[in-house]
Design a protein around this motif. Sequence first.
Motif, mmCIF file in Angstrom:
data_model
loop_
_atom_site.group_PDB
_atom_site.id
_atom_site.type_symbol
_atom_site.label_atom_id
_atom_site.label_comp_id
_atom_site.label_asym_id
_atom_site.label_seq_id
_atom_site.Cartn_x
_atom_site.Cartn_y
_atom_site.Cartn_z
ATOM 1 N N ASN A 1 -2.273 -3.184 31.681
ATOM 2 C CA ASN A 1 -2.992 -2.178 32.415
ATOM 3 C C ASN A 1 -2.850 -0.754 31.855
ATOM 4 N N LYS B 1 -16.481 -5.038 38.923
ATOM 5 C CA LYS B 1 -15.236 -5.926 38.780
ATOM 6 C C LYS B 1 -15.817 -7.469 39.415
ATOM 7 N N TRP C 1 -3.440 0.803 39.024
ATOM 8 C CA TRP C 1 -5.082 1.189 38.973
ATOM 9 C C TRP C 1 -5.392 0.594 40.519
ATOM 10 N N GLN D 1 -13.255 -3.625 29.034
ATOM 11 C CA GLN D 1 -11.946 -3.169 28.570
ATOM 12 C C GLN D 1 -11.936 -3.649 27.026
ATOM 13 N N LYS E 1 -17.493 -7.966 35.102
ATOM 14 C CA LYS E 1 -17.552 -7.014 33.794
ATOM 15 C C LYS E 1 -16.438 -6.340 33.260
ATOM 16 N N ALA E 2 -15.347 -6.468 34.061
ATOM 17 C CA ALA E 2 -14.018 -5.772 33.495
ATOM 18 C C ALA E 2 -13.624 -6.088 32.510
ATOM 19 N N CYS F 1 -17.237 0.691 41.117
ATOM 20 C CA CYS F 1 -16.331 0.020 40.094
ATOM 21 C C CYS F 1 -16.014 -1.523 40.648
ATOM 22 N N ASP F 2 -15.978 -1.515 41.895
ATOM 23 C CA ASP F 2 -15.496 -2.887 42.516
ATOM 24 C C ASP F 2 -16.799 -3.752 42.349
ATOM 25 N N VAL G 1 -9.416 0.414 31.417
ATOM 26 C CA VAL G 1 -9.539 -0.236 32.517
ATOM 27 C C VAL G 1 -10.756 0.237 33.503
ATOM 28 N N LEU G 2 -11.322 -0.614 34.110
ATOM 29 C CA LEU G 2 -12.545 -0.254 34.843
ATOM 30 C C LEU G 2 -11.929 0.441 36.173
ATOM 31 N N ASP G 3 -12.344 1.783 36.318
ATOM 32 C CA ASP G 3 -11.825 2.449 37.282
ATOM 33 C C ASP G 3 -12.714 3.700 37.481
#
Length: 500
Positions: free
Chosen positions: A284, A116, A355, A125, A120-121, A112-113, A131-133
């Motif tokens: 968030n 980000k 997050w 969203q 792409k986050a 996911c990092d 949220v990208l997580d």
Amino acid sequence: MSARFILALDQGTTSSRAIVFDASGTVRGAGQREFRQIFPKPGWVEHDADEIWKTQLATAREALEKAGLTAEDLAGIGITNQRETTVIWDRRNGRPVANAIVWQDRRTAEFCDELKAAGKAPLIQERTGLVLDAYFSGSKIRWLLDHVSGLRDRAEAGDLAFGTIDSWLVWNLTGGRTHVTDVSNASRTLLFNLDTLDWDPEMLDLFDVPRALLPEARASSEIHAETAPEIFGAPVPIAGIAGDQQAALFGQACHAPGMAKNTYGTGCFMLMNTGAEPVRSQNNLLTTVAWKIGDSVNYALEGSVFIAGAVVQWLRDQLGIVENAADIEALASTVKDNGGVCFVPAFAGLGAPHWDPYARGTIVGLTRGSSKGHLARAALEAIAFQSWEVLHAMEADSGIRLTELRVDGGASLNALLMEIQAGLLRVPVVRPTVAETTALGAAYLAGLATGVWGDLSEIAANWAEERRFLPSLDAEETARLTDRWLRAVERAKKWEKTLE
């Protein structure tokens, strides 16, 4: 219709439950069984999907037996479930190809990092409302396809099926004939488009998930299929499906925009109904599908707290300071305040609004005078503080100042916790007469589709207040407590990152 009972299957993170409701929303029979929590590595959490199915089936049969009913007495079955937990199974034999990866699992945080870092986050969203997580299913599916030998080829050939737990239960209940989910669960995968209400091709490409793997996304209230006759002795319509938090919002009769509920379970989840249009969060929070009934769709804002009731389980199982989870209230009541102790239970990272998958559990403010009572009270306060953070973000996003918060879930029965919560939020906290609102919401959705209830007003008329907790803290004391909490949270953040 002679059959006026609904069987609700409530498949949670630590236990499978089943409840039979009558047309008044009254519990007529129930069963519950815990199942194993599997922790292969720090930050990894898994479940045995077969064990989930077996415990869920056992509780369903137990609930029917306790209610003195048979399958012929049921108008339908409603399913509600822990969301995001990811199961992949073989379509030919119905066997899971690996343990289910639980929503709490953090193994995909680095991927996911990477997304980000690639920028792409914002797109994710905008398309999905999320949220990208690592919390969500998309990255978990990808991990399984890439780390279990031969899985990706089998998935692309159409031999495998993915599902959140609702899909897994429907597959088993129907003898492998039906592979579906509902839009509320689909909206928790990072793969579902909030506007089209269908799987998003660009998200599937981004997460490298074959379309052939995915279930059909349907309404939350409709007759999806019938159970195989051998399951309960006669076929029963499966007529309602919703993720646990959306089901609780529905069961709390929060049918109008601006109404909100908080569920205190393993995690803590606050949802606000935002009506027919999705509200994209600037703070968030998550934008999610609440439910779909016919052609009518409701959306919600959600704040997800990963560890709530689970902190009490930790005090019981890992530290042994209470014998039963229910003992925590009495222990916390032995002290008048937290004695300066602040407990941030970031065992699985921090959810909304932070997050931070690299946060870890932190206890600060300990002195020689700190006692078990102080730790117990700090644990209860931690649940309330996390919900306080979510509420403030929710009000900022929606522009709505809440006038009350409806509460449910196991920990809502803890009067001390509810008093603390009302004090921090500075609004009344209202507990309904039926605390099992998650299961009740699934029952209502199934009952709407099968004629047990005619419309939403009939369902809302069943809701009744059991107890109202009023704010008791003044603004100055609230500010002092929340300031200490926020300072403690900062010390918990990015803990794993600092060790690298």
